[in-house]
Design an enzyme around this catalytic site. Structure first.
Site, PDB file in Angstrom:
ATOM      1  N   VAL A 100      -7.053  18.130   3.255  1.00 41.53           N
ATOM      2  CA  VAL A 100      -5.662  18.111   2.762  1.00 41.53           C
ATOM      3  C   VAL A 100      -5.557  18.362   1.256  1.00 41.53           C
ATOM      4  O   VAL A 100      -4.457  18.519   0.740  1.00 41.53           O
ATOM      5  CB  VAL A 100      -4.922  16.801   3.142  1.00 41.53           C
ATOM      6  CG1 VAL A 100      -4.794  16.666   4.647  1.00 41.53           C
ATOM      7  CG2 VAL A 100      -5.570  15.577   2.518  1.00 41.53           C
TER       8      VAL A 100
ATOM      9  N   ASN B  15      -1.351  11.483   7.811  1.00 37.90           N
ATOM     10  CA  ASN B  15      -2.113  10.261   8.084  1.00 37.90           C
ATOM     11  C   ASN B  15      -3.435  10.186   7.332  1.00 37.90           C
ATOM     12  O   ASN B  15      -3.934   9.090   7.076  1.00 37.90           O
ATOM     13  CB  ASN B  15      -2.358  10.171   9.602  1.00 37.90           C
ATOM     14  CG  ASN B  15      -3.441   9.178   9.948  1.00 37.90           C
ATOM     15  OD1 ASN B  15      -3.209   7.973   9.961  1.00 37.90           O
ATOM     16  ND2 ASN B  15      -4.658   9.663  10.205  1.00 37.90           N
TER      17      ASN B  15
ATOM     18  N   SER C 292       1.135   1.729   3.554  1.00 42.41           N
ATOM     19  CA  SER C 292       0.363   0.529   3.868  1.00 42.41           C
ATOM     20  C   SER C 292       1.118  -0.663   3.314  1.00 42.41           C
ATOM     21  O   SER C 292       1.908  -0.533   2.363  1.00 42.41           O
ATOM     22  CB  SER C 292      -1.007   0.610   3.191  1.00 42.41           C
ATOM     23  OG  SER C 292      -1.646  -0.647   3.207  1.00 42.41           O
TER      24      SER C 292
ATOM     25  N   TYR D 299      -5.601   3.003  -4.520  1.00 45.10           N
ATOM     26  CA  TYR D 299      -5.027   3.070  -3.167  1.00 45.10           C
ATOM     27  C   TYR D 299      -3.578   2.580  -3.167  1.00 45.10           C
ATOM     28  O   TYR D 299      -2.684   3.207  -2.578  1.00 45.10           O
ATOM     29  CB  TYR D 299      -5.900   2.218  -2.242  1.00 45.10           C
ATOM     30  CG  TYR D 299      -5.533   2.245  -0.776  1.00 45.10           C
ATOM     31  CD1 TYR D 299      -5.945   3.304   0.037  1.00 45.10           C
ATOM     32  CD2 TYR D 299      -4.817   1.208  -0.194  1.00 45.10           C
ATOM     33  CE1 TYR D 299      -5.640   3.315   1.393  1.00 45.10           C
ATOM     34  CE2 TYR D 299      -4.508   1.212   1.152  1.00 45.10           C
ATOM     35  CZ  TYR D 299      -4.926   2.272   1.949  1.00 45.10           C
ATOM     36  OH  TYR D 299      -4.614   2.280   3.297  1.00 45.10           O
ATOM     37  N   ALA D 300      -3.321   1.456  -3.847  1.00 49.18           N
ATOM     38  CA  ALA D 300      -1.956   0.903  -3.878  1.00 49.18           C
ATOM     39  C   ALA D 300      -0.989   1.902  -4.506  1.00 49.18           C
ATOM     40  O   ALA D 300       0.141   2.072  -4.036  1.00 49.18           O
ATOM     41  CB  ALA D 300      -1.942  -0.413  -4.650  1.00 49.18           C
ATOM     42  N   ALA D 301      -1.453   2.577  -5.567  1.00 50.71           N
ATOM     43  CA  ALA D 301      -0.586   3.559  -6.232  1.00 50.71           C
ATOM     44  C   ALA D 301      -0.220   4.692  -5.276  1.00 50.71           C
ATOM     45  O   ALA D 301       0.933   5.138  -5.227  1.00 50.71           O
ATOM     46  CB  ALA D 301      -1.284   4.119  -7.473  1.00 50.71           C
TER      47      ALA D 301
ATOM     48  N   LYS E 220      -0.185   4.579  -1.965  1.00 49.86           N
ATOM     49  CA  LYS E 220       0.618   4.127  -0.816  1.00 49.86           C
ATOM     50  C   LYS E 220       2.034   3.769  -1.254  1.00 49.86           C
ATOM     51  O   LYS E 220       2.986   3.897  -0.474  1.00 49.86           O
ATOM     52  CB  LYS E 220      -0.084   2.962  -0.113  1.00 49.86           C
ATOM     53  CG  LYS E 220      -1.428   3.343   0.500  1.00 49.86           C
ATOM     54  CD  LYS E 220      -1.290   4.500   1.483  1.00 49.86           C
ATOM     55  CE  LYS E 220      -2.581   4.902   2.162  1.00 49.86           C
ATOM     56  NZ  LYS E 220      -2.435   6.064   3.042  1.00 49.86           N
TER      57      LYS E 220
HETATM   58  N1  LIG Z   1      -6.910   0.727   8.964  1.00 46.18           N
HETATM   59  C1  LIG Z   1      -6.052   0.053   8.235  1.00 46.18           C
HETATM   60  O1  LIG Z   1      -6.130  -1.187   8.125  1.00 46.18           O
HETATM   61  C2  LIG Z   1      -4.914   0.767   7.530  1.00 46.18           C
HETATM   62  C3  LIG Z   1      -3.874  -0.017   7.014  1.00 46.18           C
HETATM   63  C4  LIG Z   1      -2.827   0.594   6.356  1.00 46.18           C
HETATM   64  C5  LIG Z   1      -2.799   1.977   6.223  1.00 46.18           C
HETATM   65  N2  LIG Z   1      -3.811   2.717   6.713  1.00 46.18           N
HETATM   66  C6  LIG Z   1      -3.734   4.169   6.503  1.00 46.18           C
HETATM   67  O2  LIG Z   1      -3.733   4.834   7.737  1.00 46.18           O
HETATM   68  C7  LIG Z   1      -4.351   6.119   7.604  1.00 46.18           C
HETATM   69  C8  LIG Z   1      -5.441   6.255   8.647  1.00 46.18           C
HETATM   70  O3  LIG Z   1      -6.430   5.272   8.398  1.00 46.18           O
HETATM   71  P1  LIG Z   1      -7.540   4.843   9.450  1.00 46.18           P
HETATM   72  O4  LIG Z   1      -7.684   3.387   9.309  1.00 46.18           O
HETATM   73  O5  LIG Z   1      -7.291   5.447  10.778  1.00 46.18           O
HETATM   74  O6  LIG Z   1      -8.822   5.517   8.758  1.00 46.18           O
HETATM   75  P2  LIG Z   1     -10.073   6.339   9.339  1.00 46.18           P
HETATM   76  O7  LIG Z   1     -11.081   6.340   8.258  1.00 46.18           O
HETATM   77  O8  LIG Z   1     -10.458   5.850  10.686  1.00 46.18           O
HETATM   78  O9  LIG Z   1      -9.452   7.798   9.519  1.00 46.18           O
HETATM   79  C9  LIG Z   1      -9.052   8.576   8.429  1.00 46.18           C
HETATM   80  C10 LIG Z   1      -9.301  10.040   8.777  1.00 46.18           C
HETATM   81  O10 LIG Z   1      -8.851  10.825   7.666  1.00 46.18           O
HETATM   82  C11 LIG Z   1      -9.783  11.873   7.488  1.00 46.18           C
HETATM   83  N3  LIG Z   1      -9.746  12.379   6.126  1.00 46.18           N
HETATM   84  C12 LIG Z   1     -10.203  11.784   4.998  1.00 46.18           C
HETATM   85  N4  LIG Z   1     -10.063  12.608   3.951  1.00 46.18           N
HETATM   86  C13 LIG Z   1      -9.478  13.737   4.422  1.00 46.18           C
HETATM   87  C14 LIG Z   1      -9.094  14.959   3.816  1.00 46.18           C
HETATM   88  N5  LIG Z   1      -9.287  15.181   2.516  1.00 46.18           N
HETATM   89  N6  LIG Z   1      -8.526  15.913   4.598  1.00 46.18           N
HETATM   90  C15 LIG Z   1      -8.345  15.713   5.926  1.00 46.18           C
HETATM   91  N7  LIG Z   1      -8.709  14.575   6.555  1.00 46.18           N
HETATM   92  C16 LIG Z   1      -9.273  13.610   5.810  1.00 46.18           C
HETATM   93  C17 LIG Z   1     -11.134  11.237   7.800  1.00 46.18           C
HETATM   94  O11 LIG Z   1     -12.115  12.223   8.066  1.00 46.18           O
HETATM   95  C18 LIG Z   1     -10.791  10.366   8.989  1.00 46.18           C
HETATM   96  O12 LIG Z   1     -10.972  11.058  10.203  1.00 46.18           O
HETATM   97  C19 LIG Z   1      -4.854   6.182   6.162  1.00 46.18           C
HETATM   98  O13 LIG Z   1      -3.927   6.896   5.368  1.00 46.18           O
HETATM   99  C20 LIG Z   1      -4.924   4.732   5.745  1.00 46.18           C
HETATM  100  O14 LIG Z   1      -4.793   4.576   4.358  1.00 46.18           O
HETATM  101  C21 LIG Z   1      -4.859   2.155   7.378  1.00 46.18           C
END
Ligand SMILES: NC(=O)c1ccc[n+]([C@@H]2O[C@H](COP(=O)([O-])OP(=O)(O)OC[C@H]3O[C@@H](n4cnc5c(N)ncnc54)[C@H](O)[C@@H]3O)[C@@H](O)[C@H]2O)c1
Length: 246
Positions: free
Chosen positions: A63, A89, A141, A154-156, A158
């Site tokens: 991305v 995502n 988040s 990360y907070a910034a 989100k």
């Molecule tokens: N798991 C949690 O507790 C949680 C809580 C709040 C928010 N989130 C947010 O939800 C989203 C998904 O998180 P998750 O927990 O499923 O994480 P995850 O690590 O399981 O999945 C994230 C995916 O994003 C892909 N990715 C990373 N960098 C990328 C890039 N530059 N281009 C394309 N793809 C890329 C990774 O390869 C991975 O497959 C994130 O944005 C995360 O910040 C997660």
């Protein structure tokens, strides 16, 4: 089927919440573009979605790479003629307390979690405006609302993606495009793998429901927000935390 025929890009769809969202979207009839960094992982998800009777196409896209995003959008438009939903995502963590955070940690998280969201939205907005319809959903988040120890970067990001949806809601609402953010609490996915077990246990204890979310519980919210059932929800940041913040 709430998303029948809706052409939907899901970034970071090879793992965790993105993968669960891809599975939910195809169950609801969407045509899903599975977008992630690793081609083998993308292909694996596409095959499992197809095996479940869904329609899916895979793209190896970073991305932060505008030309890869443009190629994906161009290919989808030539196949299907439209882009109905973008789920921004993809996201990473690179945690450190402020006093120890490196510029590399700061820049990398901003590049993917914030600029990556801008890059993808920028690449689809003209198409959605031409169509007079579209939905953009951003992964925020609970950390983007309340902050978190060790997560300056990360907070910034989100918090930033909530700013995006509030702005896009104002700019694009009259053009038939809705933009919303989802703010999960703790979700059981690989992103938490670096966390020690005792920290995870302490987090679960703080949640009134005494457990983390399952990825499907976030995917369900994305599916609702992408659907016409959410036709008057615009510019919202919806907390899905099991009551963590009460
Ligand atoms: N798991 C949690 O507790 C949680 C809580 C709040 C928010 N989130 C947010 O939800 C989203 C998904 O998180 P998750 O927990 O499923 O994480 P995850 O690590 O399981 O999945 C994230 C995916 O994003 C892909 N990715 C990373 N960098 C990328 C890039 N530059 N281009 C394309 N793809 C890329 C990774 O390869 C991975 O497959 C994130 O944005 C995360 O910040 C997660």
């Amino acid at each position: 089927m709430r998303l029948k025929g809706k052409v939907s890009i899901i970034t970071g769809a090879a793992s965790g919440i993105g993968k669960a969202t891809a599975e939910k979207f195809v169950k609801e009839g969407a045509i899903v573009a599975v977008c992630d960094l690793n081609l083998d992982a993308v292909n694996e998800v596409v095959e499992s979605l197809k095996a479940a009777g869904g329609e899916a196409v895979g793209y190896q896209v970073d991305v932060t790479n505008k030309s890869q995003i443009a190629d994906m959008v161009g290919d989808l438009k030539s196949r299907y003629g439209r882009i109905d939903v973008l789920v921004n995502n993809a996201g990473i963590v690179m945690d450190a307390q402020l006093a120890k955070m490196t510029e590399e940690q700061f820049d990398k998280v901003i590049d993917i979690n914030l600029k990556g969201v801008y890059n993808c939205a920028r690449a689809v907005v003209d198409t959605m405006v031409e169509q007079g319809s579209g939905v953009i959903l951003n992964a925020s988040s609970v950390v983007g609302v309340y902050g978190n120890f060790g997560q300056t970067n990360y907070a910034a990001t989100k918090f930033g993606v909530i700013g995006f949806v509030k702005t896009w809601a104002k700019e694009l609402g009259k053009k038939g495009i809705r933009a919303n953010a989802v703010c999960p609490g703790f979700v059981a996915t690989p992103i938490l793998k670096a966390m020690p077990e005792k920290v995870i246990q302490a987090m679960e204890d703080k949640v009134p429901m005494k457990r983390m979310a399952r990825p499907e519980e976030i995917a369900n919210v994305y599916a609702f927000l992408a659907s016409d059932e959410a036709s008057y929800i615009n510019g919202a940041a919806i907390e899905v935390t099991g009551g963590l913040t009460l």
